[in-house]
Design an enzyme around this catalytic site. Structure first.
Site, PDB file in Angstrom:
ATOM      1  N   THR A   1       4.095   4.821  -2.922  1.00 54.40           N
ATOM      2  CA  THR A   1       5.114   5.873  -2.906  1.00 54.40           C
ATOM      3  C   THR A   1       6.225   5.572  -3.901  1.00 54.40           C
ATOM      4  O   THR A   1       6.697   6.474  -4.609  1.00 54.40           O
ATOM      5  CB  THR A   1       5.693   6.030  -1.493  1.00 54.40           C
TER       6      THR A   1
ATOM      7  N   GLN B   1       0.836  -1.204   0.000  1.00 53.13           N
ATOM      8  CA  GLN B   1       0.000   0.000   0.000  1.00 53.13           C
ATOM      9  C   GLN B   1       0.872   1.255   0.000  1.00 53.13           C
ATOM     10  O   GLN B   1       1.333   1.688  -1.053  1.00 53.13           O
ATOM     11  CB  GLN B   1      -0.976  -0.029   1.176  1.00 53.13           C
ATOM     12  N   CYS B   2       1.125   1.843   1.151  1.00 51.19           N
ATOM     13  CA  CYS B   2       1.819   3.132   1.172  1.00 51.19           C
ATOM     14  C   CYS B   2       3.248   3.045   0.650  1.00 51.19           C
ATOM     15  O   CYS B   2       3.727   3.973  -0.005  1.00 51.19           O
ATOM     16  CB  CYS B   2       1.784   3.698   2.582  1.00 51.19           C
ATOM     17  N   CYS B   3       3.933   1.944   0.923  1.00 48.77           N
ATOM     18  CA  CYS B   3       5.320   1.821   0.443  1.00 48.77           C
ATOM     19  C   CYS B   3       5.361   1.642  -1.073  1.00 48.77           C
ATOM     20  O   CYS B   3       6.089   2.359  -1.774  1.00 48.77           O
ATOM     21  CB  CYS B   3       6.008   0.663   1.141  1.00 48.77           C
TER      22      CYS B   3
END
Length: 206
Positions: free
Chosen positions: A127, A122-124
């Site tokens: 990004t 998700q966020c990793c």
């Protein structure tokens, strides 16, 4: 105004925060020592003269573990930024859209990013994808990320963790991590390990 400090690489430590430890699925996390892994990378980055940027995720007004009013939107206990290391708070899955991260990196002359944190896919991963599109060279340290089993999209919400884990349709953490590597490698990021970036560090992860 350009405040280029001559730093060419930055470590992004994404969402290694107490919020995750407050959720029932923390018991199924892929790397329960993610805080130690992130600390090991941060120490190596500092030794190399790289910038370390700490990022937190907030969901104001939700009343959940990521609501800043509950006090859990903070780095996991034991993680302490060094003097001058920025701490940014985001409300999007990627670390750029709702923060001044890109401006910060530009001011420091950063063109290469190393990514670790929670959650792997998700966020990793999000990004890393956006950073690559913005022109950064990205290194994704997979074993310094952590994630959780993902229920099937048709599974009923709110089931106990035991039921989620017992469901054969649940995607296990090893498959999530492998899929992220397949998606990123050769397209959005180079895949690396802790031993690649912090060899022989104290508290090495086997």
């Amino acid at each position: 105004m350009n405040h280029d400090t001559g730093i060419s690489r930055a470590l992004l430590v994404i969402d290694v925060q107490e919020s995750f430890r407050r959720r029932p699925n923390w018991r199924a996390v892929s790397a329960p020592d993610i805080d130690a892994r992130a600390a090991r990378l941060a120490a190596a980055a500092r030794a190399a003269g790289d910038l370390v940027v700490w990022i937190l995720h907030a969901e104001p007004g939700t009343g959940g573990a990521f609501d800043p009013d509950l006090g859990h939107v903070r780095l996991m206990d034991g993680l302490t930024p060094a003097a001058g290391e920025p701490v940014l708070t985001k409300t999007s899955r990627n670390a750029f859209t709702t923060t001044a991260l890109q401006r910060l990196l530009t001011e420091h002359g950063v063109r290469e990013l190393v990514i670790c944190g929670i959650q792997t896919e998700q966020c990793c991963e999000t990004t890393a994808r956006l950073a690559a599109d913005l022109g950064y060279r990205v290194t994704f340290v997979t074993d310094a990320t952590a994630t959780f089993p993902i229920p099937h999209r048709d599974a009923p919400p709110g089931r106990p963790l035991a039921d989620v884990l017992a469901d054969p349709a649940t995607l296990p953490v090893d498959q999530i991590i492998a899929r992220t590597e397949y998606a990123l490698a050769g397209r959005f990021a180079d895949i690396a390990s802790l031993d690649d970036l912090a060899p022989g560090a104290v508290g090495a992860v086997s």
